[in-house]
Design a protein around this motif. Structure first.
Motif, mmCIF file in Angstrom:
data_model
loop_
_atom_site.group_PDB
_atom_site.id
_atom_site.type_symbol
_atom_site.label_atom_id
_atom_site.label_comp_id
_atom_site.label_asym_id
_atom_site.label_seq_id
_atom_site.Cartn_x
_atom_site.Cartn_y
_atom_site.Cartn_z
ATOM 1 N N TYR A 1 0.862 -1.183 0.000
ATOM 2 C CA TYR A 1 0.000 0.000 0.000
ATOM 3 C C TYR A 1 0.896 1.230 0.000
ATOM 4 N N VAL A 2 0.714 2.099 -1.006
ATOM 5 C CA VAL A 2 1.549 3.284 -1.158
ATOM 6 C C VAL A 2 0.696 4.531 -0.992
ATOM 7 N N GLY A 3 1.195 5.502 -0.243
ATOM 8 C CA GLY A 3 0.459 6.760 -0.113
ATOM 9 C C GLY A 3 0.785 7.483 1.170
ATOM 10 N N LYS A 4 0.744 8.828 1.102
ATOM 11 C CA LYS A 4 1.048 9.623 2.290
ATOM 12 C C LYS A 4 -0.205 9.980 3.088
ATOM 13 N N THR A 5 -1.408 9.734 2.498
ATOM 14 C CA THR A 5 -2.649 10.056 3.209
ATOM 15 C C THR A 5 -2.947 8.985 4.250
ATOM 16 N N PRO A 6 -3.024 9.328 5.518
ATOM 17 C CA PRO A 6 -3.297 8.323 6.561
ATOM 18 C C PRO A 6 -4.686 7.714 6.412
ATOM 19 N N ARG A 7 -4.766 6.402 6.491
ATOM 20 C CA ARG A 7 -6.047 5.702 6.455
ATOM 21 C C ARG A 7 -5.982 4.565 7.469
ATOM 22 N N ASN A 8 -7.096 4.302 8.161
ATOM 23 C CA ASN A 8 -7.070 3.239 9.162
ATOM 24 C C ASN A 8 -7.314 1.860 8.565
ATOM 25 N N LEU A 9 -7.768 1.802 7.319
ATOM 26 C CA LEU A 9 -7.963 0.538 6.596
ATOM 27 C C LEU A 9 -8.902 -0.415 7.333
ATOM 28 N N GLU A 10 -9.893 0.141 8.032
ATOM 29 C CA GLU A 10 -10.838 -0.699 8.778
ATOM 30 C C GLU A 10 -11.593 -1.664 7.859
ATOM 31 N N LYS A 11 -12.017 -1.168 6.702
ATOM 32 C CA LYS A 11 -12.809 -1.999 5.795
ATOM 33 C C LYS A 11 -11.974 -3.102 5.147
ATOM 34 N N GLU A 12 -10.658 -2.909 5.092
ATOM 35 C CA GLU A 12 -9.789 -3.894 4.460
ATOM 36 C C GLU A 12 -9.187 -4.878 5.462
ATOM 37 N N ALA A 13 -9.379 -4.607 6.763
ATOM 38 C CA ALA A 13 -8.702 -5.369 7.810
ATOM 39 C C ALA A 13 -8.994 -6.863 7.736
ATOM 40 N N GLU A 14 -10.261 -7.232 7.584
ATOM 41 C CA GLU A 14 -10.615 -8.654 7.556
ATOM 42 C C GLU A 14 -9.935 -9.375 6.394
ATOM 43 N N LEU A 15 -9.972 -8.755 5.217
ATOM 44 C CA LEU A 15 -9.348 -9.372 4.042
ATOM 45 C C LEU A 15 -7.841 -9.508 4.231
ATOM 46 N N LEU A 16 -7.201 -8.445 4.723
ATOM 47 C CA LEU A 16 -5.751 -8.472 4.905
ATOM 48 C C LEU A 16 -5.337 -9.532 5.935
ATOM 49 N N GLN B 1 1.974 6.006 9.985
ATOM 50 C CA GLN B 1 0.565 5.622 9.955
ATOM 51 C C GLN B 1 0.273 4.520 10.961
ATOM 52 N N LYS B 2 -0.826 4.668 11.691
ATOM 53 C CA LYS B 2 -1.240 3.681 12.680
ATOM 54 C C LYS B 2 -2.370 2.836 12.103
ATOM 55 N N ILE B 3 -2.109 1.550 11.949
ATOM 56 C CA ILE B 3 -3.100 0.638 11.393
ATOM 57 C C ILE B 3 -3.408 -0.403 12.457
ATOM 58 N N ALA B 4 -4.532 -0.246 13.111
ATOM 59 C CA ALA B 4 -4.876 -1.113 14.240
ATOM 60 C C ALA B 4 -5.283 -2.498 13.758
ATOM 61 N N GLY B 5 -4.737 -3.513 14.411
ATOM 62 C CA GLY B 5 -5.180 -4.880 14.182
ATOM 63 C C GLY B 5 -4.693 -5.521 12.903
ATOM 64 N N ILE B 6 -3.757 -4.896 12.188
ATOM 65 C CA ILE B 6 -3.232 -5.462 10.949
ATOM 66 C C ILE B 6 -1.711 -5.537 11.055
ATOM 67 N N SER B 7 -1.189 -6.730 10.953
ATOM 68 C CA SER B 7 0.266 -6.899 10.985
ATOM 69 C C SER B 7 0.861 -6.357 9.699
ATOM 70 N N HIS B 8 1.854 -5.462 9.814
ATOM 71 C CA HIS B 8 2.417 -4.853 8.610
ATOM 72 C C HIS B 8 3.838 -4.366 8.845
ATOM 73 N N VAL B 9 4.509 -4.096 7.747
ATOM 74 C CA VAL B 9 5.846 -3.514 7.771
ATOM 75 C C VAL B 9 5.746 -2.113 7.184
ATOM 76 N N SER B 10 6.338 -1.129 7.860
ATOM 77 C CA SER B 10 6.298 0.251 7.378
ATOM 78 C C SER B 10 7.624 0.633 6.743
ATOM 79 N N VAL B 11 7.532 1.288 5.600
ATOM 80 C CA VAL B 11 8.709 1.781 4.886
ATOM 81 C C VAL B 11 8.512 3.278 4.666
ATOM 82 N N PRO B 12 9.495 4.116 4.987
ATOM 83 C CA PRO B 12 9.323 5.564 4.801
ATOM 84 C C PRO B 12 9.246 5.941 3.325
#
Length: 293
Positions: free
Chosen positions: A204-219, A237-248
């Protein structure tokens, strides 16, 4: 020939805007206005470079004070109107209208007997003040259709981002002889990643913060199937409940190569209103060209 390019609220290196600046500067002098939130100095035309950079400062996101936010935008728009009035040019190239003065630049250029090119990135009657609802939304769209029609009437050439938007707008306004061009967005270069070498990764690429709540189950389901999730460009960016790796933030070339190595790219957006907004069909799909690397 000298061309005044109004980037309005687009940053200096916005891909669509800056691509036109670079292309035009190969054969003409270009005065390029763009948005900044820092103190940047205006440049003059340099030898072997046909671009004069005109940064206009504006602080986005004034919170809790709508009046101050409006006044800030009005001052910003006034500065750009003054630029259009005072500069010497042959063609005015508008990448967006001024929110508080939507017809002013067009009228100034016509008074100066200059040609106008209008690059329509979005379906403006719907996209402008998109969060309005009910009667406010209906009234806004009625007003914006009239404003949009007048803008197009004052323009000598109109550029649309998609064939669908061009056909719908010209059909609704019943323009028959308007000079138009469809210029889709496209990536700056092609990648050559081997499909067999792509990683089981969703990016996922982008500087706009999104919580990705609707995508959480699929991810999370895909994570159980062995897919990892990577966020590029917004390491805070803070993405609750989704395991992820952040790259600047990555330079464009590195970002494209990063995307091309992943098996899937995630595009996330929220509709401002229910139903089937035309801007989603006419403009948004053409903004995601980089994600298809």
């Amino acid at each position: 020939m000298r061309i005044l390019v109004i980037g309005y609220m687009h940053a200096k290196f916005d891909k669509r805007v800056y691509r036109t600046v670079e292309a035009l500067s190969k054969h003409h002098e270009v005065i390029y206005q763009y948005w900044t939130d820092r103190n940047e100095k205006q440049t003059q035309f340099e030898e072997k470079a046909n671009i004069k950079y005109v940064p206009v400062i504006y602080t986005k996101g004034t919170q809790g004070n709508p009046l101050k936010k409006l006044m800030n935008r009005r001052r910003f728009d006034k500065r750009i109107s003054q630029l259009i009035e005072q500069e010497e040019y042959d063609i005015l190239y508008m990448h967006h209208f001024l929110a508080s003065r939507p017809l002013k630049p067009f009228k100034i250029a016509k008074t100066k007997k200059k040609k106008i090119i209008y690059d329509v990135h979005e379906f403006h009657p719907e996209n402008f003040l998109a969060n309005l609802k009910g009667m406010s939304k209906t009234l806004k769209e009625h007003v914006m259709w009239n404003v949009f029609k007048k803008q197009l009437q004052l323009s000598d050439n109109v550029i649309f981002v998609s064939e669908e938007m061009k056909n719908y707008v010209l059909g609704k306004m019943k323009f028959k002889n308007k000079k138009v061009l469809v210029m889709p967005n496209y990536a700056s270069f092609a990648t050559k990643a081997n499909i067999e070498d792509k990683k089981r990764e969703i990016i996922y690429v982008g500087k706009t913060p999104r919580n990705l709540e609707k995508e959480a189950e699929l991810l999370n389901r895909l994570a159980k199937e062995g897919f990892s999730f990577k966020v590029v460009g917004n390491s805070s960016q803070k993405i609750a409940g989704i395991s992820h790796v952040s790259v600047p933030f990555l330079p464009y070339k590195d970002m494209m190569e990063e995307i091309s190595r992943a098996m899937f790219s995630l595009i996330s957006y929220m509709r401002a209103n229910s139903g089937e907004p035309r801007n989603d069909s006419f403009a948004l799909p053409h903004k995601y060209f980089d994600s298809l690397a």
